[in-house]
Design a protein around this motif. Structure first.
Motif, PDB file in Angstrom:
ATOM      1  N   ASN A 267    -155.083 -76.203  16.626  1.00 58.52           N
ATOM      2  CA  ASN A 267    -155.586 -74.826  16.863  1.00 58.52           C
ATOM      3  C   ASN A 267    -154.402 -73.817  17.362  1.00 58.52           C
ATOM      4  OD1 ASN A 267    -157.586 -72.907  16.380  1.00 58.52           O
ATOM      5  ND2 ASN A 267    -158.193 -72.988  18.610  1.00 58.52           N
ATOM      6  N   VAL A 268    -153.059 -74.021  16.558  1.00 58.48           N
ATOM      7  CA  VAL A 268    -152.091 -73.283  16.962  1.00 58.48           C
ATOM      8  C   VAL A 268    -151.634 -72.381  15.976  1.00 58.48           C
ATOM      9  CG1 VAL A 268    -151.204 -75.022  18.800  1.00 58.48           C
ATOM     10  CG2 VAL A 268    -150.625 -75.112  16.240  1.00 58.48           C
ATOM     11  N   LEU A 269    -152.434 -72.276  14.644  1.00 58.58           N
ATOM     12  CA  LEU A 269    -152.126 -71.517  13.470  1.00 58.58           C
ATOM     13  C   LEU A 269    -152.888 -70.180  13.688  1.00 58.58           C
ATOM     14  CD1 LEU A 269    -151.575 -73.985  10.544  1.00 58.58           C
ATOM     15  CD2 LEU A 269    -149.985 -73.052  12.207  1.00 58.58           C
TER      16      LEU A 269
ATOM     17  N   LYS B 219    -141.650 -74.375   7.509  1.00 57.74           N
ATOM     18  CA  LYS B 219    -141.184 -73.205   6.780  1.00 57.74           C
ATOM     19  C   LYS B 219    -142.596 -72.373   6.338  1.00 57.74           C
ATOM     20  CE  LYS B 219    -136.550 -74.826   5.973  1.00 57.74           C
ATOM     21  NZ  LYS B 219    -135.623 -75.280   5.029  1.00 57.74           N
ATOM     22  N   PHE B 220    -142.683 -71.183   6.398  1.00 61.00           N
ATOM     23  CA  PHE B 220    -143.752 -70.362   5.710  1.00 61.00           C
ATOM     24  C   PHE B 220    -143.062 -69.472   4.656  1.00 61.00           C
ATOM     25  CE2 PHE B 220    -146.217 -66.356   6.174  1.00 61.00           C
ATOM     26  CZ  PHE B 220    -147.355 -66.708   5.633  1.00 61.00           C
TER      27      PHE B 220
ATOM     28  N   CYS C   2    -155.245 -67.193   2.649  1.00 57.39           N
ATOM     29  CA  CYS C   2    -156.825 -67.475   2.371  1.00 57.39           C
ATOM     30  C   CYS C   2    -157.302 -68.010   3.924  1.00 57.39           C
ATOM     31  CB  CYS C   2    -156.891 -68.365   1.405  1.00 57.39           C
ATOM     32  SG  CYS C   2    -156.126 -69.931   1.692  1.00 57.39           S
ATOM     33  N   GLY C   3    -156.375 -68.607   4.598  1.00 55.45           N
ATOM     34  CA  GLY C   3    -156.563 -69.094   6.044  1.00 55.45           C
ATOM     35  C   GLY C   3    -156.883 -70.587   5.815  1.00 55.45           C
ATOM     36  N   ALA C   4    -156.729 -71.195   4.672  1.00 53.99           N
ATOM     37  CA  ALA C   4    -156.937 -72.702   4.710  1.00 53.99           C
ATOM     38  C   ALA C   4    -156.175 -73.476   5.655  1.00 53.99           C
ATOM     39  CB  ALA C   4    -156.587 -72.933   3.296  1.00 53.99           C
ATOM     40  N   CYS C   5    -154.999 -73.030   5.940  1.00 62.16           N
ATOM     41  CA  CYS C   5    -154.242 -73.652   6.827  1.00 62.16           C
ATOM     42  C   CYS C   5    -154.627 -73.647   8.398  1.00 62.16           C
ATOM     43  CB  CYS C   5    -152.728 -73.109   6.756  1.00 62.16           C
ATOM     44  SG  CYS C   5    -152.468 -71.223   6.902  1.00 62.16           S
ATOM     45  N   VAL C   6    -154.822 -72.490   8.451  1.00 60.02           N
ATOM     46  CA  VAL C   6    -155.503 -72.076  10.045  1.00 60.02           C
ATOM     47  C   VAL C   6    -156.996 -72.918  10.076  1.00 60.02           C
ATOM     48  CG1 VAL C   6    -156.708 -70.584  11.606  1.00 60.02           C
ATOM     49  CG2 VAL C   6    -154.888 -69.872  10.067  1.00 60.02           C
TER      50      VAL C   6
ATOM     51  N   CYS D 264    -151.727 -78.652   7.317  1.00 63.76           N
ATOM     52  CA  CYS D 264    -151.494 -77.167   6.817  1.00 63.76           C
ATOM     53  C   CYS D 264    -150.931 -77.244   5.632  1.00 63.76           C
ATOM     54  CB  CYS D 264    -151.098 -76.314   7.728  1.00 63.76           C
ATOM     55  SG  CYS D 264    -149.480 -76.656   8.423  1.00 63.76           S
ATOM     56  N   ILE D 265    -149.984 -78.035   5.437  1.00 69.58           N
ATOM     57  CA  ILE D 265    -149.114 -78.292   4.237  1.00 69.58           C
ATOM     58  C   ILE D 265    -150.162 -78.708   2.968  1.00 69.58           C
ATOM     59  CG2 ILE D 265    -147.258 -79.419   3.029  1.00 69.58           C
ATOM     60  CD1 ILE D 265    -145.860 -79.404   5.815  1.00 69.58           C
ATOM     61  N   PHE D 266    -150.891 -79.698   3.265  1.00 69.40           N
ATOM     62  CA  PHE D 266    -151.646 -80.514   2.420  1.00 69.40           C
ATOM     63  C   PHE D 266    -152.885 -79.327   1.959  1.00 69.40           C
ATOM     64  CE2 PHE D 266    -149.522 -84.252   3.914  1.00 69.40           C
ATOM     65  CZ  PHE D 266    -148.817 -84.451   2.846  1.00 69.40           C
ATOM     66  N   ALA D 267    -153.158 -78.407   2.984  1.00 71.80           N
ATOM     67  CA  ALA D 267    -154.248 -77.771   2.793  1.00 71.80           C
ATOM     68  C   ALA D 267    -153.958 -76.435   2.016  1.00 71.80           C
ATOM     69  CB  ALA D 267    -155.053 -77.359   4.022  1.00 71.80           C
ATOM     70  N   CYS D 268    -152.948 -76.128   2.004  1.00 71.49           N
ATOM     71  CA  CYS D 268    -152.167 -74.747   1.330  1.00 71.49           C
ATOM     72  C   CYS D 268    -152.657 -74.766  -0.016  1.00 71.49           C
ATOM     73  CB  CYS D 268    -151.078 -74.352   1.746  1.00 71.49           C
ATOM     74  SG  CYS D 268    -150.558 -72.885   0.925  1.00 71.49           S
ATOM     75  N   PRO D 269    -153.424 -73.976  -0.960  1.00 71.04           N
ATOM     76  CA  PRO D 269    -153.475 -74.235  -2.306  1.00 71.04           C
ATOM     77  C   PRO D 269    -152.283 -73.588  -3.057  1.00 71.04           C
ATOM     78  CG  PRO D 269    -154.817 -72.448  -1.602  1.00 71.04           C
ATOM     79  CD  PRO D 269    -154.193 -73.079  -0.378  1.00 71.04           C
ATOM     80  N   LEU D 270    -151.662 -72.800  -2.396  1.00 67.94           N
ATOM     81  CA  LEU D 270    -150.593 -72.245  -3.306  1.00 67.94           C
ATOM     82  C   LEU D 270    -149.032 -72.860  -2.832  1.00 67.94           C
ATOM     83  CD1 LEU D 270    -151.745 -68.771  -2.651  1.00 67.94           C
ATOM     84  CD2 LEU D 270    -151.883 -70.183  -4.743  1.00 67.94           C
ATOM     85  N   GLY D 271    -149.025 -73.890  -1.894  1.00 68.20           N
ATOM     86  CA  GLY D 271    -147.704 -74.318  -1.464  1.00 68.20           C
ATOM     87  C   GLY D 271    -146.901 -73.333  -0.495  1.00 68.20           C
ATOM     88  N   ALA D 272    -147.597 -72.690   0.228  1.00 67.04           N
ATOM     89  CA  ALA D 272    -146.731 -71.589   1.003  1.00 67.04           C
ATOM     90  C   ALA D 272    -146.117 -72.217   2.299  1.00 67.04           C
ATOM     91  CB  ALA D 272    -147.712 -70.252   1.366  1.00 67.04           C
ATOM     92  N   LEU D 273    -146.523 -73.424   2.570  1.00 63.64           N
ATOM     93  CA  LEU D 273    -145.963 -74.055   3.839  1.00 63.64           C
ATOM     94  C   LEU D 273    -145.287 -75.555   3.338  1.00 63.64           C
ATOM     95  CD1 LEU D 273    -149.041 -73.779   5.863  1.00 63.64           C
ATOM     96  CD2 LEU D 273    -146.794 -72.802   6.374  1.00 63.64           C
ATOM     97  N   GLU D 274    -143.982 -75.500   4.038  1.00 62.69           N
ATOM     98  CA  GLU D 274    -143.190 -76.821   3.692  1.00 62.69           C
ATOM     99  C   GLU D 274    -142.504 -77.376   4.907  1.00 62.69           C
ATOM    100  OE1 GLU D 274    -139.156 -74.971   1.882  1.00 62.69           O
ATOM    101  OE2 GLU D 274    -140.925 -75.603   0.431  1.00 62.69           O
TER     102      GLU D 274
END
Length: 53
Positions: free
Chosen positions: A21-23, A2-3, A11-15, A42-52
């Motif tokens: 290489n699918v994001l 979920k996004f 910020c592109g941290a997840c990408v 990507c979930i762990f890389a996101c500094p704002l918790g935008a992915l779960e």
């Protein structure tokens, strides 16, 4: 996966950590390609918790 667009800082941290290489980011949308294996990098890389899961 979920996004949460209202939480994302685009910020592109997840990408950059995506192993498959699918994001990709388009202006205000995260695109998750069909090859996503849900490794959760990507979930762990996101500094704002935008992915779960």
């Amino acid at each position: 996966m979920k996004f949460k667009s209202d939480t994302c800082g685009y910020c592109g941290a997840c990408v950059s950590v995506c192993r498959e290489n699918v994001l990709s980011l388009d202006e205000w949308q995260l695109n998750i390609g069909p090859g996503c294996i849900e490794c959760e990098s990507c979930i762990f890389a996101c500094p704002l918790g935008a992915l779960e899961k």
